[in-house]
Design a protein around this motif. Structure first.
Motif, PDB file in Angstrom:
ATOM      1  N   CYS A  48       0.822  -1.196   0.000  1.00  0.00           N
ATOM      2  CA  CYS A  48       0.000   0.000   0.000  1.00  0.00           C
ATOM      3  C   CYS A  48       0.864   1.258   0.000  1.00  0.00           C
ATOM      4  O   CYS A  48       1.854   1.339   0.725  1.00  0.00           O
ATOM      5  N   GLU A  50      -0.551   4.274   0.472  1.00  0.00           N
ATOM      6  CA  GLU A  50      -1.329   5.309   1.142  1.00  0.00           C
ATOM      7  C   GLU A  50      -0.497   5.895   2.267  1.00  0.00           C
ATOM      8  O   GLU A  50       0.309   5.204   2.896  1.00  0.00           O
ATOM      9  N   CYS A  58       1.922   3.772   4.475  1.00  0.00           N
ATOM     10  CA  CYS A  58       1.230   2.652   5.105  1.00  0.00           C
ATOM     11  C   CYS A  58       1.989   1.348   4.875  1.00  0.00           C
ATOM     12  O   CYS A  58       2.295   0.626   5.806  1.00  0.00           O
ATOM     13  N   GLY A  60       1.145  -1.406   3.819  1.00  0.00           N
ATOM     14  CA  GLY A  60       0.476  -2.671   4.152  1.00  0.00           C
ATOM     15  C   GLY A  60       0.479  -3.599   2.957  1.00  0.00           C
ATOM     16  O   GLY A  60       0.549  -3.166   1.807  1.00  0.00           O
ATOM     17  N   CYS A  85      -5.678  -3.459   1.241  1.00  0.00           N
ATOM     18  CA  CYS A  85      -4.561  -3.250   2.155  1.00  0.00           C
ATOM     19  C   CYS A  85      -4.908  -3.839   3.510  1.00  0.00           C
ATOM     20  O   CYS A  85      -5.993  -3.620   4.023  1.00  0.00           O
ATOM     21  N   CYS A  88      -4.862  -0.256   6.153  1.00  0.00           N
ATOM     22  CA  CYS A  88      -5.794   0.863   6.053  1.00  0.00           C
ATOM     23  C   CYS A  88      -7.045   0.505   5.272  1.00  0.00           C
ATOM     24  O   CYS A  88      -7.928   1.324   5.124  1.00  0.00           O
TER      25      CYS A  88
HETATM   26 ZN    ZN Z   1      -2.628   0.769   3.499  1.00  0.00          ZN
END
Ligand code: ZN
Length: 107
Positions: A48, A50, A58, A60, A85, A88
């Protein structure tokens, strides 16, 4: 003399009841929109990108998501390829170019 047996003073105590309806919080409106954030995965993207409120990535892991709810289905279609993800919960659609590529057989 026989003592008069006093009637049992232990009245059946009323069991603790649920608070009256007025005290119960009203149910959450069912029309509350569910916000679904869907991004498109970049080629070869596996984590991820983000950023959280602090501007930290993030990162993830994007996992294939199969049992998505109706709200998501309405946006991406049934049995669509979608990744989510793990942190998030941002959704990622596969890169359309990459998908096209995988459908093209090269000899
Ligand atoms: Zn994420």
């Amino acid at each position: 003399m026989a003592e008069e047996t006093a009637p049992q003073s232990t009245k059946p105590a009323a069991p603790p009841q649920a608070p009256p309806a007025a005290a119960v919080a009203p149910p959450v409106a069912a029309t509350e929109p569910i916000e679904v954030k869907i991004k498109v995965r970049k080629p070869k993207q596996r984590s991820c990108d983000e950023k959280n409120a602090k501007g930290k990535l993030c990162a993830g892991h994007l996992k294939r998501w199969y049992d998505y709810p109706k709200e998501v289905e309405a946006k991406i279609g049934k049995e669509a390829e979608i990744y989510r993800c793990e942190f998030c919960k941002t959704l990622y659609k596969p890169d359309p170019k990459q998908m096209l590529h995988s459908f093209t057989l090269r000899y």
